[in-house]
Design a protein around this motif. Sequence first.
Motif, short mmCIF file in Angstrom:
data_model
loop_
_atom_site.label_atom_id
_atom_site.label_comp_id
_atom_site.label_asym_id
_atom_site.label_seq_id
_atom_site.Cartn_x
_atom_site.Cartn_y
_atom_site.Cartn_z
N UNK A 119 -53.05 -54.56 -23.52
CA UNK A 119 -54.61 -54.21 -23.29
C UNK A 119 -54.57 -54.79 -22.34
N UNK A 120 -55.68 -54.88 -21.42
CA UNK A 120 -56.55 -55.71 -20.50
C UNK A 120 -57.62 -55.35 -20.61
N UNK A 121 -58.88 -56.54 -21.19
CA UNK A 121 -59.85 -56.20 -21.53
C UNK A 121 -60.86 -56.95 -20.28
N UNK A 122 -60.10 -58.13 -19.84
CA UNK A 122 -61.57 -58.62 -19.60
C UNK A 122 -61.68 -58.27 -17.57
N UNK A 123 -60.73 -57.34 -17.32
CA UNK A 123 -61.10 -57.02 -15.94
C UNK A 123 -60.51 -55.74 -15.59
N UNK B 283 -68.23 -57.28 -17.00
CA UNK B 283 -69.38 -57.07 -17.82
C UNK B 283 -69.63 -57.14 -19.43
N UNK B 284 -69.60 -57.91 -20.58
CA UNK B 284 -69.39 -57.35 -21.71
C UNK B 284 -70.54 -57.30 -22.34
N UNK B 285 -71.66 -57.64 -21.82
CA UNK B 285 -72.98 -57.66 -21.94
C UNK B 285 -73.85 -56.29 -21.97
N UNK C 106 -62.96 -65.11 -22.72
CA UNK C 106 -64.40 -63.93 -22.43
C UNK C 106 -65.24 -62.81 -23.22
N UNK C 107 -64.19 -62.42 -23.76
CA UNK C 107 -65.19 -61.20 -24.04
C UNK C 107 -65.12 -61.15 -25.89
N UNK C 108 -66.68 -61.02 -26.13
CA UNK C 108 -66.95 -60.98 -28.04
C UNK C 108 -66.46 -60.64 -28.79
#
Length: 470
Positions: free
Chosen positions: A147-151, A194-196, A227-229
Amino acid sequence: MKQLHLIPYIITILLAFSCKPKAEQTPAPILTDTALENAIIYEANIRQYDPEGSFKAFTKDIPQLKQLGVKIIWLMPVFPISETKRKATGGDFASLIEDETERKKMLGSYYAVSDYTKINPEFGTIQDFRELVKTAHQNNMYVILDWVPNHTGWDHVWLKTNPEFYAKNNKGEITDPLNDDGTSKGWGDVAQLDYSNPDMQKAMIKDMMYWVETEDIDGFRCDHIEPTPVAFWKKAITELSAKKALFMLAENDDPKFMKTDLFDMEYGWKAHHLIKEIVHKEKTLKDFDALMEYIDTTYENDDIIMNFVTNHDENSWAGTIQERLGDAAELATALTYTIPGMPLIYSGQEYNLNHRLKFFEKDSIPKTKSNMWALLEKLGTLKTTNIALHGGKAKASYKRLHTGNNQVLAFKRYKENKELIFIGNLSDSLQTCQLPITGPFKDYIKDKSLTHQENDTLTLQPWEYKILVE
């Protein structure tokens, strides 16, 4: 008029089929902590697995993986790849290649996903994917998705429907992933999420849930999670795991992602690099001992480390096993099976892969079994049958054995009434050592009996190793 009487029957049949799960899968073997203790994980590079590069081609070989002791199949990303800003060999965009024939050869990065809920037609159909999962489950294996969650890739629908899901620069432009100083990481083929944004997080979890609920997959290997929270993963893993027991692997080596109820396993990057540095005389066994102490005191008891000598990144970008480890390759491979954790096999490793697989275009691994298949099969049998090599959430203990030689590594693994001893010469010269062990043993790799009294002298050839069992 008789035809009208068929309508209720037809409706009933249609409703019956529509109520069936889309995947119509064989139920997965139940994922338990016990199943992870002796597990081996296999990273499947479908594109490069053979000349065909398809789900079907890989599925045919799944029963063979049982010979190697494989319990978990990690599929590199199976999703469609964006056309926009697609990468080509050499690092440029494929669109810059003038020759159409050459341009079409550039298939792009698996990690530039254009749709999280679709299958890359390069590999086959959703039915082919389902047959792969079904075959794995029938062979008592689990399937996890990369899984590619960052981008996402630049063709992803969110860029049109939800641009607020993406990070932007001070000009309001969506950017590719950036370093802390604002410079590009060099991943121009993807757009940074953008995880915000809580709505983006919900959408991400929804897409992950699709594969759990509809396709009955057994977990995820999550790419570049630093980079993900952590808060996102607490929410995501809690929601996903409420549907079924899942195995979660993080591409990272930071214990903060491994806390209670978060990821089950993460990369053993530190051990991977350290073994290479010891082989090249840049580090010593003192550094190895310090790392083992760090792992023991920093991680929780149920954290699992993935040990490896190669993977898709290392092979394509850092070099082949032979390039990086040379004559120490077999010893290093044996170490990944005997230190605490779970060993990884990367596609081609079992066939003595000795070239760097192309990353952005079609390539292929060899498919001839030779010495490495035999070694991995032998190590796999030991890993899966000897509780002294348990490496999961109730792992076997580890104790360093002093050898009187700073070039020779020796340690004991033990659990309940079983013990196993590893001895290895981590140098390119003949070494002698003394070991505080007594008794008759079996040299497992050579299948020979060996008697050793405490402080007997043992001679080891360059890069020679022994695994002693009772």
